[in-house]
Motif scaffolding. Structure first.
Motif, PDB file in Angstrom:
ATOM      1  N   LEU A  45       0.835  -1.201   0.000  1.00 34.73           N
ATOM      2  CA  LEU A  45       0.000   0.000   0.000  1.00 34.73           C
ATOM      3  C   LEU A  45       0.871   1.253   0.000  1.00 34.73           C
ATOM      4  N   VAL A  46       1.934   1.255   0.778  1.00 33.94           N
ATOM      5  CA  VAL A  46       2.855   2.396   0.818  1.00 33.94           C
ATOM      6  C   VAL A  46       3.519   2.595  -0.548  1.00 33.94           C
ATOM      7  N   ILE A  47       3.929   1.510  -1.171  1.00 39.93           N
ATOM      8  CA  ILE A  47       4.551   1.600  -2.498  1.00 39.93           C
ATOM      9  C   ILE A  47       3.540   2.113  -3.517  1.00 39.93           C
ATOM     10  N   ALA A  48       2.312   1.638  -3.457  1.00 42.91           N
ATOM     11  CA  ALA A  48       1.282   2.081  -4.400  1.00 42.91           C
ATOM     12  C   ALA A  48       1.001   3.571  -4.242  1.00 42.91           C
ATOM     13  N   VAL A  49       0.946   4.065  -3.023  1.00 41.39           N
ATOM     14  CA  VAL A  49       0.713   5.497  -2.791  1.00 41.39           C
ATOM     15  C   VAL A  49       1.876   6.316  -3.341  1.00 41.39           C
ATOM     16  N   MET A  50       3.088   5.859  -3.130  1.00 36.16           N
ATOM     17  CA  MET A  50       4.255   6.565  -3.660  1.00 36.16           C
ATOM     18  C   MET A  50       4.239   6.599  -5.191  1.00 36.16           C
ATOM     19  N   VAL A  51       3.891   5.483  -5.812  1.00 36.53           N
ATOM     20  CA  VAL A  51       3.830   5.436  -7.272  1.00 36.53           C
ATOM     21  C   VAL A  51       2.746   6.366  -7.793  1.00 36.53           C
ATOM     22  N   LEU A  52       1.589   6.351  -7.168  1.00 40.02           N
ATOM     23  CA  LEU A  52       0.499   7.244  -7.592  1.00 40.02           C
ATOM     24  C   LEU A  52       0.897   8.709  -7.442  1.00 40.02           C
ATOM     25  N   CYS A  53       1.593   9.051  -6.382  1.00 43.49           N
ATOM     26  CA  CYS A  53       2.054  10.430  -6.197  1.00 43.49           C
ATOM     27  C   CYS A  53       3.044  10.821  -7.286  1.00 43.49           C
ATOM     28  N   CYS A  54       3.971   9.957  -7.596  1.00 41.23           N
ATOM     29  CA  CYS A  54       4.970  10.250  -8.637  1.00 41.23           C
ATOM     30  C   CYS A  54       4.323  10.366 -10.006  1.00 41.23           C
ATOM     31  N   VAL A  55       3.414   9.460 -10.332  1.00 39.61           N
ATOM     32  CA  VAL A  55       2.724   9.520 -11.620  1.00 39.61           C
ATOM     33  C   VAL A  55       1.846  10.760 -11.694  1.00 39.61           C
ATOM     34  N   GLY A  56       1.148  11.071 -10.612  1.00 40.68           N
ATOM     35  CA  GLY A  56       0.317  12.278 -10.587  1.00 40.68           C
ATOM     36  C   GLY A  56       1.144  13.542 -10.751  1.00 40.68           C
ATOM     37  N   PHE A  57       2.292  13.588 -10.112  1.00 43.01           N
ATOM     38  CA  PHE A  57       3.170  14.746 -10.247  1.00 43.01           C
ATOM     39  C   PHE A  57       3.673  14.877 -11.683  1.00 43.01           C
ATOM     40  N   ALA A  58       4.077  13.747 -12.283  1.00 38.64           N
ATOM     41  CA  ALA A  58       4.572  13.780 -13.661  1.00 38.64           C
ATOM     42  C   ALA A  58       3.494  14.212 -14.629  1.00 38.64           C
ATOM     43  N   VAL A  59       2.282  13.685 -14.464  1.00 34.06           N
ATOM     44  CA  VAL A  59       1.162  14.081 -15.337  1.00 34.06           C
ATOM     45  C   VAL A  59       0.829  15.546 -15.128  1.00 34.06           C
ATOM     46  N   GLY A  60       0.848  16.004 -13.914  1.00 35.01           N
ATOM     47  CA  GLY A  60       0.569  17.421 -13.631  1.00 35.01           C
ATOM     48  C   GLY A  60       1.612  18.331 -14.241  1.00 35.01           C
ATOM     49  N   ARG A  61       2.876  17.922 -14.201  1.00 35.00           N
ATOM     50  CA  ARG A  61       3.946  18.738 -14.813  1.00 35.00           C
ATOM     51  C   ARG A  61       3.794  18.801 -16.328  1.00 35.00           C
ATOM     52  N   ILE A  62       3.436  17.670 -16.927  1.00 33.44           N
ATOM     53  CA  ILE A  62       3.281  17.629 -18.383  1.00 33.44           C
ATOM     54  C   ILE A  62       2.041  18.441 -18.799  1.00 33.44           C
ATOM     55  N   ALA A  63       0.941  18.270 -18.074  1.00 28.14           N
ATOM     56  CA  ALA A  63      -0.289  18.981 -18.416  1.00 28.14           C
ATOM     57  C   ALA A  63      -0.160  20.481 -18.169  1.00 28.14           C
ATOM     58  N   GLY A  64       0.616  20.870 -17.187  1.00 31.05           N
ATOM     59  CA  GLY A  64       0.771  22.286 -16.869  1.00 31.05           C
ATOM     60  C   GLY A  64       1.811  22.978 -17.714  1.00 31.05           C
ATOM     61  N   TRP A  65       2.480  22.271 -18.563  1.00 35.54           N
ATOM     62  CA  TRP A  65       3.533  22.836 -19.380  1.00 35.54           C
ATOM     63  C   TRP A  65       2.952  23.540 -20.493  1.00 35.54           C
TER      64      TRP A  65
END
Length: 72
Positions: free
Chosen positions: A52-72
């Motif tokens: 569960l901890v690993i899944a939350v970390m992965v979701l945070c990293c993917v969400g951050f990456a998608v947010g950076r790409i979408a906000g560019w």
């Protein structure tokens, strides 16, 4: 007639008996320094909590990456 055969530097004579195996206590560099794991540590964490901890970390990293790409 005798043949003089000199052993050169790169040739080694074959030993009469094969070498014995190195005892386990001499072959390991960590022999005698390990401590047994206590039984309580085997059930300290249920298996799903680290996942569960690993899944939350992965979701945070993917969400951050998608947010950076979408906000560019």
């Amino acid at each position: 007639m005798t043949v003089n055969h000199r052993i050169s530097a790169h040739e080694r004579p074959v030993p009469a008996t094969p070498p014995t195996e190195t005892p386990e206590c001499e072959s390991s560099t960590c022999s005698g320094i390990s401590t047994p794991e206590s039984v309580e540590l085997h059930t300290a964490w249920p298996g799903w909590i680290p996942l569960l901890v690993i899944a939350v970390m992965v979701l945070c990293c993917v969400g951050f990456a998608v947010g950076r790409i979408a906000g560019w």
